[in-house]
Design an enzyme around this catalytic site. Structure first.
Site, PDB file in Angstrom:
ATOM      1  N   SER A   1     -42.918 -39.017  12.897  1.00 55.85           N
ATOM      2  CA  SER A   1     -43.302 -37.885  13.739  1.00 55.85           C
ATOM      3  C   SER A   1     -43.820 -36.734  12.893  1.00 55.85           C
ATOM      4  CB  SER A   1     -42.120 -37.415  14.583  1.00 55.85           C
ATOM      5  OG  SER A   1     -42.526 -36.305  15.349  1.00 55.85           O
TER       6      SER A   1
ATOM      7  N   HIS B   1     -46.772 -40.571  15.250  1.00 55.32           N
ATOM      8  CA  HIS B   1     -46.256 -39.979  16.486  1.00 55.32           C
ATOM      9  C   HIS B   1     -46.604 -38.493  16.481  1.00 55.32           C
ATOM     10  CE1 HIS B   1     -43.587 -39.834  20.018  1.00 55.32           C
ATOM     11  NE2 HIS B   1     -43.180 -38.661  19.552  1.00 55.32           N
TER      12      HIS B   1
ATOM     13  N   ASP C   1     -46.397 -34.951  18.595  1.00 57.99           N
ATOM     14  CA  ASP C   1     -45.704 -34.228  19.670  1.00 57.99           C
ATOM     15  C   ASP C   1     -46.483 -32.992  20.094  1.00 57.99           C
ATOM     16  OD1 ASP C   1     -43.258 -35.757  19.895  1.00 57.99           O
ATOM     17  OD2 ASP C   1     -42.747 -35.019  17.898  1.00 57.99           O
TER      18      ASP C   1
ATOM     19  N   MET D   1     -46.435 -29.835  22.482  1.00 62.01           N
ATOM     20  CA  MET D   1     -45.501 -29.020  23.282  1.00 62.01           C
ATOM     21  C   MET D   1     -46.202 -27.756  23.763  1.00 62.01           C
ATOM     22  SD  MET D   1     -42.229 -29.266  20.786  1.00 62.01           S
ATOM     23  CE  MET D   1     -41.617 -30.829  20.170  1.00 62.01           C
TER      24      MET D   1
ATOM     25  N   HIS E   1     -47.448 -37.875  22.296  1.00 61.91           N
ATOM     26  CA  HIS E   1     -46.350 -37.608  23.237  1.00 61.91           C
ATOM     27  C   HIS E   1     -46.558 -36.218  23.823  1.00 61.91           C
ATOM     28  CE1 HIS E   1     -41.683 -36.850  23.561  1.00 61.91           C
ATOM     29  NE2 HIS E   1     -42.271 -36.884  24.733  1.00 61.91           N
TER      30      HIS E   1
ATOM     31  N   MET F   1     -45.511 -33.199  25.861  1.00 62.78           N
ATOM     32  CA  MET F   1     -44.406 -32.468  26.489  1.00 62.78           C
ATOM     33  C   MET F   1     -45.019 -31.236  27.137  1.00 62.78           C
ATOM     34  SD  MET F   1     -41.714 -33.128  23.450  1.00 62.78           S
ATOM     35  CE  MET F   1     -43.024 -33.756  22.422  1.00 62.78           C
TER      36      MET F   1
ATOM     37  N   MET G   1     -36.208 -40.510  25.445  1.00 63.08           N
ATOM     38  CA  MET G   1     -35.762 -39.386  24.624  1.00 63.08           C
ATOM     39  C   MET G   1     -34.269 -39.546  24.321  1.00 63.08           C
ATOM     40  SD  MET G   1     -38.499 -37.823  24.096  1.00 63.08           S
ATOM     41  CE  MET G   1     -37.682 -36.676  22.984  1.00 63.08           C
TER      42      MET G   1
ATOM     43  N   ASP H   1     -37.001 -41.895  20.733  1.00 64.20           N
ATOM     44  CA  ASP H   1     -37.528 -40.668  20.146  1.00 64.20           C
ATOM     45  C   ASP H   1     -36.456 -39.579  20.058  1.00 64.20           C
ATOM     46  OD1 ASP H   1     -39.176 -38.743  19.168  1.00 64.20           O
ATOM     47  OD2 ASP H   1     -40.343 -38.467  21.002  1.00 64.20           O
TER      48      ASP H   1
HETATM   49  C1  DX5 Z   1     -38.690 -34.052  20.103  1.00 63.30           C
HETATM   50  C2  DX5 Z   1     -39.902 -34.859  19.678  1.00 63.30           C
HETATM   51  C3  DX5 Z   1     -39.596 -35.892  18.645  1.00 63.30           C
HETATM   52  C4  DX5 Z   1     -39.251 -35.303  17.297  1.00 63.30           C
HETATM   53  C5  DX5 Z   1     -38.370 -36.256  16.551  1.00 63.30           C
HETATM   54  O1  DX5 Z   1     -39.050 -33.240  21.151  1.00 63.30           O
HETATM   55  O2  DX5 Z   1     -40.417 -35.559  20.809  1.00 63.30           O
HETATM   56  O3  DX5 Z   1     -40.692 -36.783  18.488  1.00 63.30           O
HETATM   57  O4  DX5 Z   1     -40.386 -35.007  16.534  1.00 63.30           O
HETATM   58  O5  DX5 Z   1     -37.880 -35.642  15.414  1.00 63.30           O
HETATM   59  P1  DX5 Z   1     -36.540 -36.127  14.683  1.00 63.30           P
HETATM   60  O6  DX5 Z   1     -36.755 -37.565  14.311  1.00 63.30           O
HETATM   61  O7  DX5 Z   1     -36.437 -35.221  13.536  1.00 63.30           O
HETATM   62  O8  DX5 Z   1     -35.423 -36.002  15.683  1.00 63.30           O
HETATM   63 ZN    ZN Z   2     -41.921 -37.213  20.457  1.00 66.62          ZN
END
Ligand code: DX5
Ligand code: ZN
Length: 213
Positions: A6, A31, A33, A35, A64, A66, A135, A173
């Site tokens: 990630s 991956h 993220d 947000m 991903h 969010m 999650m 995740d």
């Molecule tokens: C959380 C993200 C994850 C995050 C995981 O909201 O969706 O993908 O980056 O990070 P670690 O592996 O550090 O928990």
């Molecule tokens: Zn994620």
């Protein structure tokens, strides 16, 4: 087992270095993220960053989202280079339509579920979904503690996938580390996302190798 580091945990001041590290490692996907500060209480990065990563990444981008109302940006993320696009179950009123729109753009359709969302709510969508991003922390931040109830949900989801004879991948995740990765594989995980376990390691390439083993 697919391993997806990630990028949220990478060094944003030198992203190219970390992207090249993943390119040269045994990792399978990136991956990413996204947000929006509304669906989750944090803002990460968006289209320009993903486009730039896509230019140098030699592995598929697992994006991903969010964000609220993700339908607005499906085409845009395709143009940014997304291979897998996951939307949140909790953010989609017309999830069936959204999943169809992702596939129509030629991407794999993922549905992400928060820790409180029960597996049975996926019964009528599972046949259309390429990947369930389960999650194992509350979305919004990296480096959080893994929620143990996830194991039970993985076996429930696995049973649903077997019952419906689908090829849906189970992605885990959040909080994936060297304590739980073997148990997660055993429970039925197909994809492991790892942020801090990879990028905070003294040797990230070795950390990826270990997660693959
Ligand atoms: C959380 C993200 C994850 C995050 C995981 O909201 O969706 O993908 O980056 O990070 P670690 O592996 O550090 O928990
Ligand atoms: Zn994620």
């Amino acid at each position: 087992m697919i391993v997806a580091p990630s990028i949220l945990a990478a060094n944003f001041a030198n992203l190219a270095h970390d992207v090249v590290m993943v390119n040269n490692s045994q990792a399978d996907w990136f991956h990413l993220d996204v947000m929006d500060g509304v669906f989750v209480p944090n803002i990460s990065f968006g289209m320009p960053v993903i486009k730039s990563i896509h230019k140098i990444a030699t592995k598929p981008l697992d994006v991903h989202l969010m964000i609220v109302d993700p339908d607005r940006y499906i085409k845009t993320f395709k143009e940014c280079g997304a291979h897998v696009l996951s939307v949140h179950f909790e953010a989609c009123t017309h999830l069936h339509r959204t999943v169809g729109a992702i596939k129509a753009e030629g991407m794999l359709a993922g549905v992400a579920i928060n820790p409180h969302t029960p597996i049975h709510l996926l019964e009528d969508i599972i046949a259309d979904v390429d990947l369930v991003c389960m999650m194992s922390v509350n979305p919004g931040f990296g480096g959080q503690k893994f929620i143990e109830n996830t194991y039970r949900k993985i076996s429930e989801l696995k049973n649903l996938i077997i019952k419906r004879k689908t090829k849906t991948l189970i992605e885990i995740d959040g909080g994936v580390d060297f304590e739980n990765y073997k148990k997660l594989k055993k429970a039925g995980a197909d994809v492991l996302v790892a942020g801090n376990t990879v990028f905070s390691a003294s040797n990230p390439t070795d950390a990826i190798k270990k997660l693959k083993s």
